[in-house]
Scaffold this motif. Sequence first.
Motif, mmCIF file in Angstrom:
data_model
loop_
_atom_site.group_PDB
_atom_site.id
_atom_site.type_symbol
_atom_site.label_atom_id
_atom_site.label_comp_id
_atom_site.label_asym_id
_atom_site.label_seq_id
_atom_site.Cartn_x
_atom_site.Cartn_y
_atom_site.Cartn_z
ATOM 1 N N ASN A 123 43.715 12.120 45.477
ATOM 2 C CA ASN A 123 42.923 11.508 43.990
ATOM 3 C C ASN A 123 42.653 12.695 43.166
ATOM 4 N N CYS A 124 42.494 13.994 44.093
ATOM 5 C CA CYS A 124 42.151 15.050 43.033
ATOM 6 C C CYS A 124 43.339 15.298 42.155
ATOM 7 N N ILE A 125 44.591 15.434 42.671
ATOM 8 C CA ILE A 125 45.797 15.803 42.037
ATOM 9 C C ILE A 125 45.964 14.835 40.922
ATOM 10 N N THR A 126 45.782 13.432 41.363
ATOM 11 C CA THR A 126 45.911 12.401 40.389
ATOM 12 C C THR A 126 45.071 12.495 39.177
ATOM 13 N N ASP A 127 43.763 12.855 39.198
ATOM 14 C CA ASP A 127 42.832 13.309 38.242
ATOM 15 C C ASP A 127 42.827 14.508 37.590
ATOM 16 N N VAL A 128 43.567 15.431 38.020
ATOM 17 C CA VAL A 128 43.815 16.565 37.236
ATOM 18 C C VAL A 128 45.122 16.296 36.444
ATOM 19 N N THR A 129 45.884 15.497 37.068
ATOM 20 C CA THR A 129 47.212 15.377 36.437
ATOM 21 C C THR A 129 46.817 14.412 35.029
ATOM 22 N N GLN A 130 46.154 13.538 35.378
ATOM 23 C CA GLN A 130 45.837 12.540 34.144
ATOM 24 C C GLN A 130 44.892 13.231 33.213
ATOM 25 N N LEU A 131 43.980 14.198 33.525
ATOM 26 C CA LEU A 131 43.482 15.084 32.495
ATOM 27 C C LEU A 131 44.413 15.791 31.497
#
Lengths: 232, 232
Positions: A144-152
């Motif tokens: 989730n953390c990787i997905t969040d920062v990627t989306q940012l």
Amino acid sequence: MLKELGAPLAKTRPIGLFQHLPKLAGLCDDIWRDALDTAQVLCYPAGTDLNEFFNQADRFVIVLQGVVKVYEADDTGREITLYRVYGGQILVLTLIHMLHRTRRCALAMAEEDVRLLSLPPEYFDHMLEKSEGFRRYFMTSMANCITDVTQLITHVSFNHLNFRLAHLIRRFADQSTPCTVRLTHQALANELGTTREVVSRLLKGFERSGSIKLNRGSIEIVDMGELETILQ
Amino acid sequence: MLKELGAPLAKTRPIGLFQHLPKLAGLCDDIWRDALDTAQVLCYPAGTDLNEFFNQADRFVIVLQGVVKVYEADDTGREITLYRVYGGQILVLTLIHMLHRTRRCALAMAEEDVRLLSLPPEYFDHMLEKSEGFRRYFMTSMANCITDVTQLITHVSFNHLNFRLAHLIRRFADQSTPCTVRLTHQALANELGTTREVVSRLLKGFERSGSIKLNRGSIEIVDMGELETILQ
């Protein structure tokens, strides 16, 4: 600044502690109970800079209550919010601190009053080895953390600042009538990685178009439809 | 497109296979050898779009040789490179695919000819449980991935596009005299999350200032000092 809530948690406590945190409730196996025997619950008031604690303490942290904001800053003091960590979620940043002791990590602050569960690193590895539930919980947190920062990254790269600002205003608007965003221009700039001056200039443009009204320390949304035209 | 190199790896193979990959050489325990019995080595030529493979195959992938580029794209075809995965590194993206089957993940392509080690997901959990070396290797991979994308966010947020473009040119310059970047304007735009037109306009500005000379399909750095003034 650091306030410890008495003795480490008793063995009988975890179920009560986690019953309102569904992601953690499923973790109530023996390994997890043992780990909690060595855990500390730490409380910090809203606004506390948590960096000193994370830099000094080689601990693995789960947020029990409140919100931790993880952000980055440049030399000039400009900031951008990377992600927020809510009750029941692993503070992934503390794992990165544990692994990259020499590398500079992102920064963190308590955005609301927070209660943090702090565990020694050897228990982290032990739980990863022994508890299938913990492995699943941990993997989901990292992903989730990787997905969040990627989306940012895509949000920052592909969208103009006025789009990102309109998006942010809609996201932070409360339920009052008219909907109001109770954040300063500086706080909005810190979300977006830009300066207060740039935010103020864009907001004045939004005001001229009739979508918002600027007050001291707050922004009223007077025409949501107009604001949403920026988001189309 | 998918070319499998015969039978799964034999038990005697792993040490030879990994001796030039120091991060993996330390992993030669029994658990890891067992996992390799069920592994496949897959080869793809440079330029292969790996998304279909990752979407269909619920596999955990380590890059053995070559480079995989992980990137994002918007609806208009604009791209931004998120990070690259080199020989000996876990392709973290495949773990996120395994966990978030319904959520859209980042995209991937073989930037050079690649050899990938593909393992079934149950072995991933098994190795996480049984091998301390694998846990360490895995944790470092996840932490590095999060650190890389976090640094990219600050780079994108806090730096002007001309700074990021000059940085990219210096990074991709080869060792010939004069140093040359053998990438098209479109490829540079795809690195940065912008359009070819914007890159071409900025490059013409660099050329006017005397730092580079634009040729068809390549960029010569004629004055590195001048280019570096943009980076100060």
